[in-house]
Design a protein around this motif. Structure first.
Motif, short mmCIF file in Angstrom:
data_model
loop_
_atom_site.label_atom_id
_atom_site.label_comp_id
_atom_site.label_asym_id
_atom_site.label_seq_id
_atom_site.Cartn_x
_atom_site.Cartn_y
_atom_site.Cartn_z
N GLY A 176 0.83 -1.18 0.00
CA GLY A 176 0.00 0.00 0.00
C GLY A 176 0.87 1.23 0.00
O GLY A 176 1.67 1.44 -0.87
N ASN A 177 0.75 2.07 1.05
CA ASN A 177 1.50 3.31 1.04
C ASN A 177 2.63 3.29 2.05
O ASN A 177 2.80 2.36 2.81
N CYS A 178 3.40 4.37 2.09
CA CYS A 178 4.59 4.42 2.91
C CYS A 178 4.26 4.35 4.39
O CYS A 178 5.06 3.89 5.19
N PHE A 179 3.06 4.83 4.77
CA PHE A 179 2.73 4.89 6.17
C PHE A 179 2.51 3.50 6.76
O PHE A 179 2.50 3.33 7.97
N GLU A 180 2.28 2.51 5.89
CA GLU A 180 2.06 1.15 6.37
C GLU A 180 3.36 0.38 6.52
O GLU A 180 3.39 -0.67 7.11
N TRP B 160 -4.36 -9.63 -10.86
CA TRP B 160 -5.00 -8.63 -9.99
C TRP B 160 -6.21 -9.23 -9.28
O TRP B 160 -6.43 -9.02 -8.09
N ASP B 161 -7.02 -9.99 -10.02
CA ASP B 161 -8.19 -10.64 -9.42
C ASP B 161 -7.77 -11.58 -8.30
O ASP B 161 -8.44 -11.67 -7.26
N HIS C 134 -4.70 -3.45 -0.07
CA HIS C 134 -4.31 -3.43 -1.48
C HIS C 134 -3.99 -2.01 -1.95
O HIS C 134 -4.64 -1.05 -1.54
N PRO C 135 -2.99 -1.90 -2.84
CA PRO C 135 -2.67 -0.59 -3.42
C PRO C 135 -3.64 -0.26 -4.54
O PRO C 135 -4.51 -1.07 -4.90
N ARG C 136 -3.49 0.89 -5.13
CA ARG C 136 -4.25 1.20 -6.34
C ARG C 136 -3.76 0.31 -7.48
O ARG C 136 -2.60 -0.06 -7.54
N ARG C 137 -4.68 0.00 -8.38
CA ARG C 137 -4.34 -0.90 -9.48
C ARG C 137 -3.17 -0.36 -10.31
O ARG C 137 -2.28 -1.13 -10.71
#
Length: 376
Positions: free
Chosen positions: A2-6, A43-44, A76-79
């Protein structure tokens, strides 16, 4: 993921600086790493956290530089921030590092251990114990039992029994005597062979060898909205569900069995089969008596594990049973299914989303999928 904060939470201490990898940089990845992957299917798999596909590929997050296995529990991150690579080595070579939450690098070790155990079971003259199998693989018995079932869909004991039954079937088909075939397949006593044969061959070894001789099969043809349906069963359970067939086709499949008209018990089973055709989302647990190799049984079990309203590609089915290269064989096993609708081979599609084949016609397959809610 996900993002850096995680990342501090996921990767432990000390956290590494957040960075991103651009798509231009990705073009520098060696061609050997750019193996064709179905990005949408990957992705699925991540969206449903599909554990059965762990080890088949990894997902790498461009904004964090981390790669994960499909079942990773992180957000999950953005696609657009995720790409897919064939294995951890390709991800590392591209500058990504392993997620310390899902530990994708360990999946390969588990799969190698299961393959080693399968080879060990296959080479053993007698059925090895769980402790012996786990020790050979280098795992604790209780942990390896769960791992083996997760990878193959069968427990080690069930896999061994299926393997022996498959050998027994092959030996009988080659014309060997029942006694010789039993011992050549690895059984210590006929009693165990007959018990396994009832489970895996659908009849005793002698009956299998002799075209169903001594087996009584009752049958009935019932009406459904998709056409006439043959429903046939032994005393143990359903052995044939098919469209547009009748007694003649049943006799060709079991030339030496005693073929009789249906009785009240079979009529009740047939009514449930019709209900399943009309309402395929309705869960039913019906008794079955079908024969199949260990591979076929694994494919059929994978088919029955697909929820109504969902589909899987033949490649995904092959992968889910630990045989990713056996896509064509998985398709053949789907076609060999003798229990239409009950074993839902209509939920198997081509990798491009096409309907593929169906023994009873594409229109029936399409209708069944529509009744279930429309596939993927």
């Amino acid at each position: 993921m996900g993002n850096c904060f995680e990342r501090k939470w996921r990767e432990g201490w000390p956290p590494q600086p957040c960075y991103s990898i651009s798509m231009n940089q990705m073009s520098d990845i060696a061609p050997s790493m750019q193996q064709p992957l179905d990005a949408q299917a990957c992705w699925d798999a991540f969206m449903r956290r599909d554990r059965s596909l762990d080890g088949r590929f990894v997902g790498a997050v461009l904004t964090t530089g981390i790669y994960c296995k499909p079942s990773c529990a992180a957000r999950h991150p953005r696609r657009e921030n995720m790409i897919f690579l064939p294995d951890p080595a390709a991800a590392r070579a591209a500058g990504f590092r392993a997620c310390l939450r899902c530990r994708p690098d360990e999946v390969g070790r588990d799969r190698v251990a299961v393959e080693a155990a399968q080879a060990f079971i296959g080479a053993a003259e007698t059925l090895p114990s769980l402790e012996e199998i786990a020790a050979h693989a280098g795992y604790a018995p209780h942990h390896f039992h769960r791992l083996f079932k997760r990878e193959t869909g069968l427990t080690p004991a069930a896999y061994a029994r299926s393997l022996r039954a498959e050998r027994l079937k092959a030996a009988l088909a080659e014309g060997e005597s029942v006694t010789d075939a039993i011992y050549e397949a690895g059984y210590n006593a006929p009693s165990r062979a007959y018990a396994d044969a009832k489970r895996h061959l659908g009849m005793t070894p002698s009956a299998w060898k002799d075209g169903g001789r001594g087996v009584t099969i009752r049958h009935v043809v019932v009406v459904s909205s998709l056409g006439p349906v043959l429903v046939a069963a032994t005393a143990k359970g359903l052995c044939r569900i098919s469209f547009d067939e009748g007694e003649a086709e049943l006799r060709r499949r079991f030339p030496k069995a005693e073929i009789l008209p249906g009785d009240a018990a079979l009529e009740a089973l047939a009514a449930q089969v019709v209900r399943l055709i009309e309402e395929p989302t309705r869960p039913l647990d019906l008794p079955v008596d079908i024969c199949g190799t260990a591979f076929q049984q694994a494919v059929w079990a994978a088919l029955r594990a697909i929820p109504p309203g969902e589909t899987r590609s033949y490649a995904e089915i092959a992968t889910s049973i630990g045989r990713p290269r056996a896509v064509r064989a998985a398709g053949t096993a789907c076609g060999d299914n003798g229990l239409a609708v009950l074993i839902p081979c209509h939920r198997a599609l081509r990798s491009d989303g096409g309907l593929g084949g169906y023994a009873y016609g594409i229109e029936r397959k399409k209708t069944l999928l529509e009744r279930e809610g429309g596939g993927r």
